[in-house]
Design a protein around this motif. Structure first.
Motif, short mmCIF file in Angstrom:
data_model
loop_
_atom_site.label_atom_id
_atom_site.label_comp_id
_atom_site.label_asym_id
_atom_site.label_seq_id
_atom_site.Cartn_x
_atom_site.Cartn_y
_atom_site.Cartn_z
N ASN A 170 0.83 -1.21 0.00
CA ASN A 170 0.00 0.00 0.00
C ASN A 170 0.87 1.26 0.00
O ASN A 170 1.03 1.91 -1.02
N LEU A 171 1.45 1.60 1.13
CA LEU A 171 2.27 2.81 1.21
C LEU A 171 3.54 2.68 0.36
O LEU A 171 3.89 3.59 -0.39
N GLY A 172 4.23 1.55 0.47
CA GLY A 172 5.50 1.39 -0.24
C GLY A 172 5.36 1.49 -1.74
O GLY A 172 6.15 2.17 -2.41
N ALA A 173 4.34 0.83 -2.30
CA ALA A 173 4.14 0.87 -3.75
C ALA A 173 3.75 2.26 -4.21
O ALA A 173 4.23 2.75 -5.24
N THR A 174 2.87 2.91 -3.44
CA THR A 174 2.46 4.27 -3.80
C THR A 174 3.66 5.22 -3.78
O THR A 174 3.86 6.01 -4.71
N PHE A 175 4.47 5.12 -2.74
CA PHE A 175 5.63 5.99 -2.61
C PHE A 175 6.65 5.74 -3.73
O PHE A 175 7.14 6.68 -4.37
N ALA A 176 6.95 4.47 -3.97
CA ALA A 176 7.95 4.13 -4.99
C ALA A 176 7.53 4.61 -6.37
O ALA A 176 8.35 5.16 -7.13
N MET A 177 6.27 4.41 -6.72
CA MET A 177 5.79 4.82 -8.03
C MET A 177 5.77 6.35 -8.16
O MET A 177 6.19 6.90 -9.19
N CYS A 178 5.34 7.03 -7.10
CA CYS A 178 5.32 8.49 -7.16
C CYS A 178 6.73 9.06 -7.28
O CYS A 178 6.98 9.98 -8.07
N ARG A 179 7.65 8.51 -6.51
CA ARG A 179 9.03 8.99 -6.56
C ARG A 179 9.63 8.83 -7.95
O ARG A 179 10.31 9.74 -8.45
N ALA A 180 9.34 7.70 -8.59
CA ALA A 180 9.87 7.47 -9.93
C ALA A 180 9.18 8.33 -10.98
O ALA A 180 9.81 8.77 -11.95
N ALA A 181 7.89 8.59 -10.79
CA ALA A 181 7.10 9.27 -11.81
C ALA A 181 7.18 10.79 -11.76
O ALA A 181 7.01 11.46 -12.80
N LEU A 182 7.41 11.35 -10.60
CA LEU A 182 7.30 12.80 -10.44
C LEU A 182 8.20 13.62 -11.38
O LEU A 182 7.73 14.62 -11.94
N PRO A 183 9.46 13.24 -11.61
CA PRO A 183 10.26 14.06 -12.53
C PRO A 183 9.64 14.17 -13.92
O PRO A 183 9.61 15.26 -14.51
N GLU A 184 9.12 13.06 -14.46
CA GLU A 184 8.51 13.10 -15.78
C GLU A 184 7.18 13.83 -15.75
O GLU A 184 6.83 14.57 -16.68
N LEU A 185 6.41 13.66 -14.69
CA LEU A 185 5.14 14.36 -14.56
C LEU A 185 5.36 15.87 -14.46
O LEU A 185 4.60 16.67 -15.02
N ARG A 186 6.40 16.26 -13.74
CA ARG A 186 6.71 17.70 -13.64
C ARG A 186 7.08 18.26 -15.01
O ARG A 186 6.73 19.40 -15.35
N ALA A 187 7.78 17.47 -15.80
CA ALA A 187 8.25 17.95 -17.10
C ALA A 187 7.09 18.21 -18.05
O ALA A 187 7.15 19.12 -18.88
N ARG A 188 6.03 17.42 -17.94
CA ARG A 188 4.90 17.52 -18.86
C ARG A 188 3.67 18.15 -18.24
O ARG A 188 2.76 18.59 -18.95
N GLY A 189 3.63 18.22 -16.92
CA GLY A 189 2.39 18.58 -16.24
C GLY A 189 1.51 17.35 -16.23
O GLY A 189 1.42 16.63 -17.24
N GLY A 190 0.90 17.03 -15.12
CA GLY A 190 0.11 15.80 -15.08
C GLY A 190 -0.59 15.63 -13.77
O GLY A 190 -0.77 16.59 -13.01
N ALA A 191 -0.98 14.40 -13.48
CA ALA A 191 -1.77 14.13 -12.28
C ALA A 191 -1.40 12.78 -11.69
O ALA A 191 -1.03 11.85 -12.41
N ILE A 192 -1.52 12.70 -10.38
CA ILE A 192 -1.40 11.45 -9.65
C ILE A 192 -2.71 11.23 -8.91
O ILE A 192 -3.24 12.15 -8.29
N VAL A 193 -3.24 10.01 -9.00
CA VAL A 193 -4.43 9.66 -8.23
C VAL A 193 -4.11 8.38 -7.45
O VAL A 193 -3.76 7.36 -8.04
N ASN A 194 -4.21 8.47 -6.13
CA ASN A 194 -3.90 7.35 -5.26
C ASN A 194 -5.16 6.69 -4.72
O ASN A 194 -6.21 7.34 -4.62
N MET A 195 -5.05 5.43 -4.36
CA MET A 195 -6.19 4.70 -3.80
C MET A 195 -6.13 4.71 -2.28
O MET A 195 -5.18 4.24 -1.67
N SER A 196 -7.18 5.25 -1.67
CA SER A 196 -7.34 5.16 -0.22
C SER A 196 -8.57 4.30 0.08
O SER A 196 -9.06 3.58 -0.79
N SER A 197 -9.06 4.39 1.29
CA SER A 197 -10.18 3.54 1.71
C SER A 197 -10.91 4.18 2.88
O SER A 197 -10.31 4.96 3.65
N THR A 198 -12.18 3.84 3.02
CA THR A 198 -12.92 4.31 4.20
C THR A 198 -12.27 3.80 5.48
O THR A 198 -12.45 4.38 6.54
N ALA A 199 -11.51 2.72 5.39
CA ALA A 199 -10.83 2.18 6.58
C ALA A 199 -9.81 3.16 7.15
O ALA A 199 -9.39 3.02 8.30
#
Length: 251
Positions: free
Chosen positions: A115-144
């Motif tokens: 949950n946290l580890g996968a979200t963090f790892a993917m965001c860390r890898a993706a952010l430089p490219e997302l910043r270069a183009r402008g973009g969005a991240i959508v994460n999955m949470s839960s009512t829990a």
């Protein structure tokens, strides 16, 4: 909304089944190219073939654990090969059902990593490219994350962390990248359908009846919220957790 994501490239984790697979196909149906990430390579390949055949978009498969930095880097590299990266949808997750004192070290480690580890790892890898183009991240949470449920303490804690990470990244990545999360409630996935078929306690029926809308969400409905947050239609929304749980946050 046909063509809404034409010319855009998305990474979807947890794409071999459930909400992730539905979201990946919905993006493709709207013209987007997709990079699919999940552990189950055989199922992932099946989803990829179906999407490519039905929608004629470019599809890439990256099999592996999204919490692995190398897997995350491969996913971003695959998106760049398709032209760049515009959207990261972190859907992958894992939930054990056990009281805290009955939770083993393996489930503890896997839940935080998936949950946290996968979200963090993917965001860390993706952010430089997302910043270069402008973009969005959508994460999955839960009512829990906000409504304590016996047996889901660890899962809820991991989702609380994802919501905190979402808000912090929304500030760090602004103004070029928007970051939001979807707080999903019980959803009619394959796992839940199987549970309903074997549930003799009436637990699923009890949860369903407690929801103001009187039913569980469909994967397609949760995917639609992801699509909205990924699109220009939500251009002024960032740092938010959107409840998509048939009113479960009020029940």
């Amino acid at each position: 909304m046909t063509g809404e994501f034409a010319g855009r490239v998305a990474i979807v984790t947890g794409a071999s089944r459930g909400i992730g697979a539905v979201l990946a196909e919905a993006l493709a149906a709207r013209g987007g190219d997709v990079v699919l990430v999940a552990r189950d390579e055989a199922r992932l390949e099946d989803v990829a073939r179906r999407i490519a055949a039905a929608h004629g978009v470019n599809v890439r498969v990256v099999a592996g654990d999204a919490a692995d930095a190398q897997v995350a880097a491969r996913a971003v590299a695959a998106a760049i090969e398709l032209g760049g990266l515009d959207l990261l949808a972190n859907v992958a997750g894992w939930y054990p059902t056990a009281l805290v004192e009955d939770t083993g070290d393996e489930d503890y480690a896997r839940t935080l990593a998936s949950n946290l580890g996968a979200t963090f790892a993917m965001c860390r890898a993706a952010l430089p490219e997302l910043r270069a183009r402008g973009g969005a991240i959508v994460n999955m949470s839960s009512t829990a994350a906000r409504f304590p449920t016996p047996g889901l303490a660890l899962y809820g804690a991991s989702k609380c962390a994802i919501e905190g990470l979402t808000r912090a990244m929304a500030v760090e990545a602004a103004p070029l990248v928007r970051v939001n999360a979807v707080s999903a409630g019980p959803t009619m996935t394959e796992t839940v359908k199987a549970l309903m078929a074997t549930d003799k306690t009436g637990a699923v029926a009890a949860v369903t009846s407690a929801l103001p809308l009187g039913r569980l969400a469909k994967p397609e409905e949760i995917a639609e919220v992801f699509l909205f947050l990924a699109s220009a239609r939500s251009s002024v929304i960032t740092g938010q957790v959107i409840h998509a749980n048939c009113g479960g946050h009020m029940a």
